[in-house]
Design an enzyme around this catalytic site. Structure first.
Site, PDB file in Angstrom:
ATOM      1  N   CYS A 108      28.710  52.544  38.691  1.00 41.60           N
ATOM      2  CA  CYS A 108      27.360  52.911  39.159  1.00 41.60           C
ATOM      3  C   CYS A 108      27.301  52.505  40.624  1.00 41.60           C
ATOM      4  O   CYS A 108      26.761  51.457  40.977  1.00 41.60           O
ATOM      5  CB  CYS A 108      26.310  52.153  38.365  1.00 41.60           C
ATOM      6  SG  CYS A 108      26.249  52.626  36.633  1.00 41.60           S
ATOM      7  N   ALA A 109      27.857  53.329  41.483  1.00 45.91           N
ATOM      8  CA  ALA A 109      28.261  52.832  42.806  1.00 45.91           C
ATOM      9  C   ALA A 109      27.220  52.945  43.919  1.00 45.91           C
ATOM     10  O   ALA A 109      27.271  52.165  44.867  1.00 45.91           O
ATOM     11  CB  ALA A 109      29.542  53.539  43.239  1.00 45.91           C
ATOM     12  N   ALA A 110      26.309  53.925  43.856  1.00 45.05           N
ATOM     13  CA  ALA A 110      25.424  54.158  45.008  1.00 45.05           C
ATOM     14  C   ALA A 110      24.350  53.075  45.109  1.00 45.05           C
ATOM     15  O   ALA A 110      23.873  52.612  44.070  1.00 45.05           O
ATOM     16  CB  ALA A 110      24.769  55.526  44.895  1.00 45.05           C
ATOM     17  N   PRO A 111      23.967  52.688  46.318  1.00 46.09           N
ATOM     18  CA  PRO A 111      24.401  53.196  47.624  1.00 46.09           C
ATOM     19  C   PRO A 111      25.678  52.547  48.165  1.00 46.09           C
ATOM     20  O   PRO A 111      26.087  52.857  49.265  1.00 46.09           O
ATOM     21  CB  PRO A 111      23.210  52.858  48.525  1.00 46.09           C
ATOM     22  CG  PRO A 111      22.645  51.604  47.926  1.00 46.09           C
ATOM     23  CD  PRO A 111      22.846  51.733  46.441  1.00 46.09           C
ATOM     24  N   GLU A 132      29.054  57.857  40.534  1.00 49.44           N
ATOM     25  CA  GLU A 132      27.594  57.838  40.641  1.00 49.44           C
ATOM     26  C   GLU A 132      27.067  59.117  40.011  1.00 49.44           C
ATOM     27  O   GLU A 132      27.521  60.203  40.328  1.00 49.44           O
ATOM     28  CB  GLU A 132      27.175  57.718  42.119  1.00 49.44           C
ATOM     29  CG  GLU A 132      25.708  57.917  42.389  1.00 49.44           C
ATOM     30  CD  GLU A 132      24.771  56.977  41.616  1.00 49.44           C
ATOM     31  OE1 GLU A 132      24.980  55.757  41.607  1.00 49.44           O
ATOM     32  OE2 GLU A 132      23.812  57.490  41.006  1.00 49.44           O
ATOM     33  N   CYS A 229      20.080  43.394  38.226  1.00 52.77           N
ATOM     34  CA  CYS A 229      19.106  42.617  39.008  1.00 52.77           C
ATOM     35  C   CYS A 229      17.864  42.465  38.148  1.00 52.77           C
ATOM     36  O   CYS A 229      16.759  42.810  38.554  1.00 52.77           O
ATOM     37  CB  CYS A 229      18.819  43.274  40.350  1.00 52.77           C
ATOM     38  SG  CYS A 229      18.455  45.008  40.230  1.00 52.77           S
TER      39      CYS A 229
HETATM   40  C1  LIG Z   1      21.699  49.181  40.274  1.00 47.45           C
HETATM   41  S1  LIG Z   1      22.101  50.724  40.981  1.00 47.45           S
HETATM   42  C2  LIG Z   1      23.713  50.442  41.620  1.00 47.45           C
HETATM   43  C3  LIG Z   1      23.741  49.745  42.938  1.00 47.45           C
HETATM   44  C4  LIG Z   1      25.130  49.696  43.527  1.00 47.45           C
HETATM   45  N1  LIG Z   1      26.087  49.118  42.596  1.00 47.45           N
HETATM   46  C5  LIG Z   1      25.178  48.898  44.827  1.00 47.45           C
HETATM   47  O1  LIG Z   1      25.582  47.741  44.795  1.00 47.45           O
HETATM   48  O2  LIG Z   1      24.828  49.454  45.863  1.00 47.45           O
HETATM   49  C6  LIG Z   1      22.481  51.709  39.584  1.00 47.45           C
HETATM   50  C7  LIG Z   1      23.039  53.069  39.934  1.00 47.45           C
HETATM   51  O3  LIG Z   1      23.521  53.654  38.717  1.00 47.45           O
HETATM   52  C8  LIG Z   1      23.324  55.047  38.786  1.00 47.45           C
HETATM   53  N2  LIG Z   1      23.435  55.545  37.399  1.00 47.45           N
HETATM   54  C9  LIG Z   1      22.491  55.540  36.421  1.00 47.45           C
HETATM   55  N3  LIG Z   1      23.004  56.045  35.288  1.00 47.45           N
HETATM   56  C10 LIG Z   1      24.297  56.359  35.539  1.00 47.45           C
HETATM   57  C11 LIG Z   1      25.357  56.913  34.762  1.00 47.45           C
HETATM   58  N4  LIG Z   1      25.165  57.249  33.505  1.00 47.45           N
HETATM   59  N5  LIG Z   1      26.556  57.111  35.348  1.00 47.45           N
HETATM   60  C12 LIG Z   1      26.769  56.759  36.652  1.00 47.45           C
HETATM   61  N6  LIG Z   1      25.787  56.246  37.436  1.00 47.45           N
HETATM   62  C13 LIG Z   1      24.580  56.046  36.887  1.00 47.45           C
HETATM   63  C14 LIG Z   1      21.943  55.147  39.419  1.00 47.45           C
HETATM   64  O4  LIG Z   1      21.730  56.450  39.940  1.00 47.45           O
HETATM   65  C15 LIG Z   1      22.023  54.074  40.490  1.00 47.45           C
HETATM   66  O5  LIG Z   1      22.518  54.596  41.688  1.00 47.45           O
END
Ligand SMILES: C[S@@+](CC[C@H](N)C(=O)[O-])C[C@H]1O[C@@H](n2cnc3c(N)ncnc32)[C@H](O)[C@@H]1O
Length: 301
Positions: A108-111, A132, A229
């Site tokens: 779950c990489a973005a941003p 992502e 978080c």
């Molecule tokens: C907590 S944020 C991640 C923050 C990121 N790890 C960082 O440190 O910048 C969670 C992310 O998971 C993505 N997400 C949610 N469900 C997902 C899925 N099934 N597969 C991949 N990404 C997913 C969301 O769009 C969001 O960008």
């Protein structure tokens, strides 16, 4: 929310947490050591009037004590010399500690805060696969990867709950799961009221699917770091407990240099697996961070 907190923190600590949640969070930067040495960046920013203090946990991060203008508007920022990142959010990549030749998956990489830190720890080598699901968040991830000069990564726009269908096996996997962000109140006070109990339930379902997919894509002896978080047990210990009940050959391992306090093994009248005490909780009123959860899981065979 408060009623739930009282159940696992008690009245006194809940009060302390609510008071700490109203205190502004100290800003931090993470130096991109792929491009510059921490001391050189410190000197450059201090010449511009910023005052930086060493961070308590990392040689490559600084607490920003004084900022004459926005830290996102410096020449050094545009050059990718640093990333604006809160201190607790620097822990997952550091604890996972990928090696130079590993296959590493960020589910779950973005941003890209933790993704770019993983690349930095890997010294821009090995294979870093950044997944992502939300296409609208891919540009921010791409920009950060480019700005920080990362060349060991591949960005994939797909649903990581399906990861195990792709046959990619990782040495190290980061699952920084989508969550209610209940721990982010210090950064964003609207979080006090913006999430409902139904959000908590539906996110827990997604978190379990993601965790299962991630664990099934781990090589033997591989490690997965689960983080949120959030301080909600429903998104943390209860997720790990339920998933590990279904899967064999995995154990929660002790985080060396533990930063937080032990994870819960009893909550809401339920007993959880013993090894969850090796997971870590961080709280605003104890650690002066955002609320955060970390759990390191190893595939044993
Ligand atoms: C907590 S944020 C991640 C923050 C990121 N790890 C960082 O440190 O910048 C969670 C992310 O998971 C993505 N997400 C949610 N469900 C997902 C899925 N099934 N597969 C991949 N990404 C997913 C969301 O769009 C969001 O960008």
């Amino acid at each position: 929310m408060i009623h739930r907190y009282i159940q696992f923190l008690g009245l006194k600590q809940t009060e302390q947490l609510l008071i700490a949640n109203d205190k502004p969070l100290k800003p931090y930067i993470r130096v991109n050591t792929l491009k510059i040495k921490p001391q050189i960046l410190k000197d450059r920013l201090e010449k511009k009037g910023f005052q930086l203090k060493p961070s308590k946990w990392f040689s490559y991060s600084f607490e920003v004590h004084e900022a004459p203008f926005n830290l996102g508007a410096t020449h050094e920022f545009l050059l990718g010399y640093y990333y604006l990142q809160n201190l607790a959010s620097m822990l997952p990549a550091s604890i996972l500690n990928p090696q130079k030749h590993d296959i590493v998956i960020d589910m779950c990489a973005a941003p890209g805060s933790k993704a770019t830190q993983l690349a930095q720890i890997m010294r821009n080598q090995g294979n870093l696969i950044l997944i992502e699901k939300n296409a609208l968040r891919i540009p921010a991830l791409t920009i950060n990867v480019r700005r920080l000069g990362i060349i060991n990564s591949t960005i994939l726009n797909f649903d990581a709950t399906k990861l195990s269908n792709y046959g990619i096996m990782g040495d190290k996997i980061l699952l920084d799961a989508p969550c209610t962000g209940e721990g982010l109140v210090r950064e964003d006070p609207t979080r006090k009221k913006s999430r409902t109990i139904n959000d908590l339930k539906s996110l827990a379902k997604v978190q379990k699917k993601l965790l299962k997919a991630g664990l099934n894509s781990l090589k033997t002896e591989g490690m997965l770091l689960y983080s949120t978080c959030s301080i909600a047990p429903e998104e943390n210990e209860l997720v790990v407990n339920d998933v590990l009940k279904e899967l064999e050959n995995f154990a929660v391992v002790k985080i060396s240099n533990a930063y937080g306090i032990p994870g819960l093994i009893q909550v809401y009248g339920k007993s959880l697996r013993e090894d969850l005490k090796f997971s870590n909780r961080l709280y605003p009123h104890i650690h002066d961070t955002i609320g955060f959860y970390l759990c390191l899981i190893k595939r044993i065979e």
